[in-house]
Design a protein around this motif. Structure first.
Motif, PDB file in Angstrom:
ATOM      1  N   VAL A  18      53.055  42.578  40.840  1.00  0.00           N
ATOM      2  CA  VAL A  18      54.332  42.299  40.186  1.00  0.00           C
ATOM      3  C   VAL A  18      54.221  40.903  39.590  1.00  0.00           C
ATOM      4  O   VAL A  18      54.201  39.916  40.315  1.00  0.00           O
ATOM      5  N   ILE A  19      54.118  40.853  38.266  1.00  0.00           N
ATOM      6  CA  ILE A  19      53.982  39.585  37.554  1.00  0.00           C
ATOM      7  C   ILE A  19      55.318  39.312  36.868  1.00  0.00           C
ATOM      8  O   ILE A  19      55.690  40.014  35.930  1.00  0.00           O
ATOM      9  N   GLU A  20      56.020  38.303  37.346  1.00  0.00           N
ATOM     10  CA  GLU A  20      57.349  38.015  36.808  1.00  0.00           C
ATOM     11  C   GLU A  20      57.344  36.905  35.774  1.00  0.00           C
ATOM     12  O   GLU A  20      58.211  36.859  34.908  1.00  0.00           O
ATOM     13  N   LYS A  21      56.379  35.975  35.883  1.00  0.00           N
ATOM     14  CA  LYS A  21      56.346  34.822  34.982  1.00  0.00           C
ATOM     15  C   LYS A  21      54.917  34.595  34.495  1.00  0.00           C
ATOM     16  O   LYS A  21      53.952  35.035  35.121  1.00  0.00           O
ATOM     17  N   GLN A  22      54.808  33.881  33.396  1.00  0.00           N
ATOM     18  CA  GLN A  22      53.494  33.533  32.872  1.00  0.00           C
ATOM     19  C   GLN A  22      52.712  32.715  33.892  1.00  0.00           C
ATOM     20  O   GLN A  22      51.495  32.866  34.018  1.00  0.00           O
ATOM     21  N   GLU A  23      53.409  31.902  34.643  1.00  0.00           N
ATOM     22  CA  GLU A  23      52.755  31.072  35.658  1.00  0.00           C
ATOM     23  C   GLU A  23      52.094  31.934  36.740  1.00  0.00           C
ATOM     24  O   GLU A  23      51.109  31.520  37.348  1.00  0.00           O
ATOM     25  N   ASP A  24      52.651  33.141  36.979  1.00  0.00           N
ATOM     26  CA  ASP A  24      52.036  34.048  37.949  1.00  0.00           C
ATOM     27  C   ASP A  24      50.646  34.475  37.477  1.00  0.00           C
ATOM     28  O   ASP A  24      49.710  34.564  38.277  1.00  0.00           O
ATOM     29  N   PHE A  25      50.523  34.752  36.170  1.00  0.00           N
ATOM     30  CA  PHE A  25      49.206  35.084  35.617  1.00  0.00           C
ATOM     31  C   PHE A  25      48.238  33.922  35.831  1.00  0.00           C
ATOM     32  O   PHE A  25      47.108  34.119  36.287  1.00  0.00           O
ATOM     33  N   VAL A  26      48.687  32.713  35.490  1.00  0.00           N
ATOM     34  CA  VAL A  26      47.834  31.524  35.618  1.00  0.00           C
ATOM     35  C   VAL A  26      47.383  31.355  37.063  1.00  0.00           C
ATOM     36  O   VAL A  26      46.199  31.145  37.340  1.00  0.00           O
ATOM     37  N   ARG A  27      48.316  31.485  37.999  1.00  0.00           N
ATOM     38  CA  ARG A  27      48.003  31.298  39.428  1.00  0.00           C
ATOM     39  C   ARG A  27      46.984  32.331  39.920  1.00  0.00           C
ATOM     40  O   ARG A  27      45.994  31.986  40.570  1.00  0.00           O
ATOM     41  N   ILE A  28      47.216  33.601  39.601  1.00  0.00           N
ATOM     42  CA  ILE A  28      46.308  34.661  40.062  1.00  0.00           C
ATOM     43  C   ILE A  28      44.917  34.481  39.457  1.00  0.00           C
ATOM     44  O   ILE A  28      43.902  34.643  40.146  1.00  0.00           O
ATOM     45  N   LEU A  50      53.006  42.745  25.623  1.00  0.00           N
ATOM     46  CA  LEU A  50      53.582  42.998  26.943  1.00  0.00           C
ATOM     47  C   LEU A  50      55.098  42.861  26.877  1.00  0.00           C
ATOM     48  O   LEU A  50      55.627  42.069  26.100  1.00  0.00           O
ATOM     49  N   VAL A  51      55.773  43.651  27.683  1.00  0.00           N
ATOM     50  CA  VAL A  51      57.232  43.632  27.729  1.00  0.00           C
ATOM     51  C   VAL A  51      57.675  43.376  29.157  1.00  0.00           C
ATOM     52  O   VAL A  51      56.926  43.607  30.106  1.00  0.00           O
ATOM     53  N   LYS A  52      58.896  42.910  29.309  1.00  0.00           N
ATOM     54  CA  LYS A  52      59.465  42.734  30.638  1.00  0.00           C
ATOM     55  C   LYS A  52      60.352  43.926  30.938  1.00  0.00           C
ATOM     56  O   LYS A  52      61.181  44.325  30.120  1.00  0.00           O
ATOM     57  N   VAL A  53      60.156  44.487  32.130  1.00  0.00           N
ATOM     58  CA  VAL A  53      60.935  45.638  32.573  1.00  0.00           C
ATOM     59  C   VAL A  53      61.538  45.303  33.932  1.00  0.00           C
ATOM     60  O   VAL A  53      61.014  44.457  34.660  1.00  0.00           O
ATOM     61  N   PRO A  54      62.645  45.954  34.299  1.00  0.00           N
ATOM     62  CA  PRO A  54      63.247  45.682  35.621  1.00  0.00           C
ATOM     63  C   PRO A  54      62.261  46.003  36.750  1.00  0.00           C
ATOM     64  O   PRO A  54      61.542  46.998  36.697  1.00  0.00           O
ATOM     65  N   SER A  55      62.241  45.123  37.742  1.00  0.00           N
ATOM     66  CA  SER A  55      61.381  45.364  38.902  1.00  0.00           C
ATOM     67  C   SER A  55      62.236  45.837  40.072  1.00  0.00           C
ATOM     68  O   SER A  55      63.457  45.728  40.044  1.00  0.00           O
ATOM     69  N   MET A  64      52.986  46.950  30.322  1.00  0.00           N
ATOM     70  CA  MET A  64      52.473  47.356  29.016  1.00  0.00           C
ATOM     71  C   MET A  64      53.608  48.026  28.258  1.00  0.00           C
ATOM     72  O   MET A  64      54.470  48.651  28.864  1.00  0.00           O
ATOM     73  N   PRO A  65      53.619  47.931  26.919  1.00  0.00           N
ATOM     74  CA  PRO A  65      54.649  48.650  26.169  1.00  0.00           C
ATOM     75  C   PRO A  65      54.487  50.154  26.394  1.00  0.00           C
ATOM     76  O   PRO A  65      53.376  50.627  26.635  1.00  0.00           O
ATOM     77  N   PRO A  66      55.564  50.908  26.345  1.00  0.00           N
ATOM     78  CA  PRO A  66      55.496  52.342  26.662  1.00  0.00           C
ATOM     79  C   PRO A  66      54.427  53.099  25.899  1.00  0.00           C
ATOM     80  O   PRO A  66      53.720  53.910  26.462  1.00  0.00           O
ATOM     81  N   ASP A  67      54.253  52.825  24.607  1.00  0.00           N
ATOM     82  CA  ASP A  67      53.268  53.580  23.836  1.00  0.00           C
ATOM     83  C   ASP A  67      51.837  53.188  24.170  1.00  0.00           C
ATOM     84  O   ASP A  67      50.914  53.942  23.928  1.00  0.00           O
TER      85      ASP A  67
END
Length: 149
Positions: A18-28, A50-55, A64-67
């Motif tokens: 579950v990646i909520e913020k850009q900083e999460d990507f950087v940290r991982i 990339l899109v944000k969807v409810p978690s 990922m975008p639906p398509d």
């Protein structure tokens, strides 16, 4: 790490975490020994659409975008069957001709399909230039397209 590899890794990360913020990507990524800036991640997010969807936790997470969640190999196979005109090879270059208006979509699918040996593509309206890393890779990829027909 090359951009294409990083993009593939980011796609894997959002499927497994579950990646909520850009900083999460950087940290991982830093935990995995990959140094990357938040600005680079921001550009990657834009390029990957990339899109944000409810978690489930009530916030939002990247997805990922639906398509783009569909199997790109199936899309590639269908588009090749529908739009292929010809393919020709010169050294490590492939020139793939399509019916007008289909080259960009085909080039985009080739780029996102992670073909082993493809350096990149350049697309026009009805022509895709596939730049391969070697003549052997070009032959292998050309044969793959004939197999899709």
């Amino acid at each position: 790490m090359k951009k294409k590899e990083r993009h593939r890794l980011l796609q894997e990360l959002i499927q497994d975490n579950v990646i909520e913020k850009q900083e999460d990507f950087v940290r991982i990524l830093e935990e995995r020994g990959i140094v990357v800036t938040q600005a680079t991640i921001s550009r990657d997010i834009k390029e990957l659409h990339l899109v944000k969807v409810p978690s489930q936790t009530g916030g939002y997470r990247y997805s990922m975008p639906p398509d783009a969640q569909y199997d790109t190999s199936k899309k590639l196979e269908r588009l090749v069957k529908d739009a292929f005109v010809s393919i020709d090879m010169q050294d490590y270059f492939l020139v793939l001709k399509t019916i007008p208006g289909n080259a960009y979509a085909l080039g985009s699918l080739i780029d996102s399909s992670s073909f082993e040996g493809v350096f990149g593509t350049i697309c026009g309206d009805d022509t895709v230039l596939i730049i391969c890393k070697s003549a052997e890779a070009a032959t292998r990829i050309k044969d793959h397209f004939f197999h899709l027909l």
